[in-house]
Scaffold this motif. Structure first.
Motif, PDB file in Angstrom:
ATOM      1  N   MET B   1      53.179  93.471  96.114  1.00 20.81           N
ATOM      2  CA  MET B   1      53.582  94.668  95.368  1.00 20.81           C
ATOM      3  C   MET B   1      54.993  95.055  95.780  1.00 20.81           C
ATOM      4  N   SER B   2      55.874  95.231  94.845  1.00 22.61           N
ATOM      5  CA  SER B   2      57.262  95.523  95.183  1.00 22.61           C
ATOM      6  C   SER B   2      57.475  97.031  95.287  1.00 22.61           C
ATOM      7  N   PHE B   3      58.095  97.449  96.383  1.00 19.73           N
ATOM      8  CA  PHE B   3      58.412  98.870  96.554  1.00 19.73           C
ATOM      9  C   PHE B   3      59.351  99.317  95.437  1.00 19.73           C
ATOM     10  N   LYS B   4      60.296  98.454  95.104  1.00 19.63           N
ATOM     11  CA  LYS B   4      61.270  98.807  94.067  1.00 19.63           C
ATOM     12  C   LYS B   4      60.567  99.112  92.739  1.00 19.63           C
ATOM     13  N   ASP B   5      59.630  98.260  92.352  1.00 17.66           N
ATOM     14  CA  ASP B   5      58.926  98.477  91.080  1.00 17.66           C
ATOM     15  C   ASP B   5      58.151  99.790  91.108  1.00 17.66           C
ATOM     16  N   GLU B   6      57.480 100.032  92.231  1.00 17.28           N
ATOM     17  CA  GLU B   6      56.692 101.257  92.335  1.00 17.28           C
ATOM     18  C   GLU B   6      57.601 102.475  92.394  1.00 17.28           C
ATOM     19  N   TYR B   7      58.726 102.326  93.082  1.00 17.14           N
ATOM     20  CA  TYR B   7      59.683 103.431  93.185  1.00 17.14           C
ATOM     21  C   TYR B   7      60.280 103.748  91.818  1.00 17.14           C
ATOM     22  N   ASP B   8      60.563 102.695  91.038  1.00 19.14           N
ATOM     23  CA  ASP B   8      61.064 102.876  89.669  1.00 19.14           C
ATOM     24  C   ASP B   8      60.064 103.671  88.841  1.00 19.14           C
ATOM     25  N   LYS B   9      58.787 103.282  88.966  1.00 17.07           N
ATOM     26  CA  LYS B   9      57.731 103.976  88.188  1.00 17.07           C
ATOM     27  C   LYS B   9      57.671 105.446  88.572  1.00 17.07           C
ATOM     28  N   PHE B  10      57.773 105.686  89.866  1.00 19.72           N
ATOM     29  CA  PHE B  10      57.717 107.059  90.366  1.00 19.72           C
ATOM     30  C   PHE B  10      58.927 107.854  89.854  1.00 19.72           C
ATOM     31  N   GLN B  11      60.095 107.248  89.894  1.00 18.94           N
ATOM     32  CA  GLN B  11      61.306 107.951  89.475  1.00 18.94           C
ATOM     33  C   GLN B  11      61.269 108.330  87.995  1.00 18.94           C
TER      34      GLN B  11
END
Lengths: 163, 182
Positions: B1-11
């Motif tokens: 799971m990529s932090f970047k992908d999850e962070y993008d979703k959160f943003q």
């Protein structure tokens, strides 16, 4: 795409950049009202500057720079430092439905690290670009990201994110 | 799971309210109109005052706020300290590191490399004797060409209200020309 226009309407400007500015402000302050204040300051400075831009990248870079500066000024202000903790101001809470684990993990980072994390992971900026934008040395930016990653790994260890 | 992908979703959930944007757009338009009027009026006044030798027009177009003057600085040579930032709080996850670092710095056997960039905040991690010892160390900091190793960590130090600005290099990624040894 159309020819570049340096002078665009407020509505169009906000369509293009309000999310970006607001997210930078929120990354640092973690507070909706503060992020709105900062966003407003940035766009009013834009109007006041009456600056001419060469292209859209130029405009974006200028707005990013002003957003970072306005956020810095805001968090250093006596008002911000002396106010009550956020837990005492329920209206300031932002409702995050999904990915709340990420939200709380990032929120727990020191405020300076949050900006570096945001610019690196969300705005896809390089360390050199973050350094130029924030006027913080590259070594410092690298260490902020490194420390942030360490902290995030500890906080998110069960989820096993790739950082 | 990529932090970047999850962070993008959160943003993507973080966005200003529509009502806020509508009010802001109105404000911006109003400000634009006021500015236009000011320029017209200003131009008229400038024309009228053109023959006046004593008239001066200063335009400030700087979006960057001038940093506040730093408090008294101790430690590293003042010519190396460019800008003192304010105290910033640390989350509980970093408090252990701060304590460890504080002990390390206070230990007279420890050699610490740093660059005049950011600052320490030890809060109650050092007692007065340790703080004074640290301050004394910082006053005697000297430039060095020696090369430390590892990641730089940035903190802020206070000693009786006086602020020292530098970063502690326990491990570094690169050397800056302003490295010093404490």
């Amino acid at each position: 795409m159309g020819e570049f226009q340096s002078d665009i309407s407020a509505k169009r400007l906000l369509e293009l950049y309000s999310d970006m500015i607001y997210r930078i402000a929120f990354a640092r302050t973690q507070n909706k009202a503060d992020a709105e204040d900062i966003t407003q300051n940035v766009f009013l400075k834009y109007i006041d500057s009456n600056k001419r831009f060469n292209d859209e990248e130029h405009r974006k870079a200028w707005l990013l720079r002003v957003a970072v500066n306005c956020t810095n000024d805001f968090v250093k202000s006596a008002h911000y430092r002396n106010r009550a903790p956020i837990e005492d101001v329920p209206d300031a809470e932002v409702h995050i439905e999904e990915n709340s684990e990420i939200y709380y993990a990032v929120q727990s980072l020191p405020e300076k690290y949050r900006l570096a994390v945001h610019l690196f992971y969300y705005e896809d900026m390089s360390v050199a670009e973050i350094s130029a934008l924030t006027k913080i040395k590259e070594t410092t930016v690298k260490s902020q990201l490194s420390r942030a990653r360490d902290m995030l790994r500890k906080i998110l260890k069960e989820a096993q994110y790739e950082l | 799971m990529s932090f970047k992908d999850e962070y993008d979703k959160f943003q993507r959930q973080i966005a200003p309210d529509k009502e806020f944007l509508e009010r802001l757009a109105e404000k911006m338009d109003a400000e634009k109109q006021v500015k236009k009027k000011r320029i017209k009026i200003g131009a008229g006044i400038v024309s009228a005052a053109a023959v006046c030798a004593a008239a001066s027009l200063i335009i400030v177009a700087n979006t960057e706020k001038t940093p506040e003057p730093p408090p008294d600085i101790i430690g590293v040579g003042a010519d190396k300290i460019e800008y003192v930032e304010g105290l910033f709080p640390y989350g509980s996850s970093a408090s252990g590191d701060i304590a460890e670092l504080a002990e390390m710095l206070a230990d007279s056997e420890t050699t610490v490399y740093g660059s005049p960039n950011t600052m320490f905040n030890f809060d109650d991690k050092l007692d007065e004797t340790e703080k004074n010892a640290l301050a004394e160390k910082l006053r005697n900091a000297v430039p060095t060409d020696e090369e430390p190793n590892g990641d730089a960590m940035n903190y802020m130090a206070t000693n009786d209200g006086k602020v020292v600005k530098f970063s502690v290099t326990v491990d570094i990624l690169s050397i800056s020309e302003n490295n010093f040894k404490v």
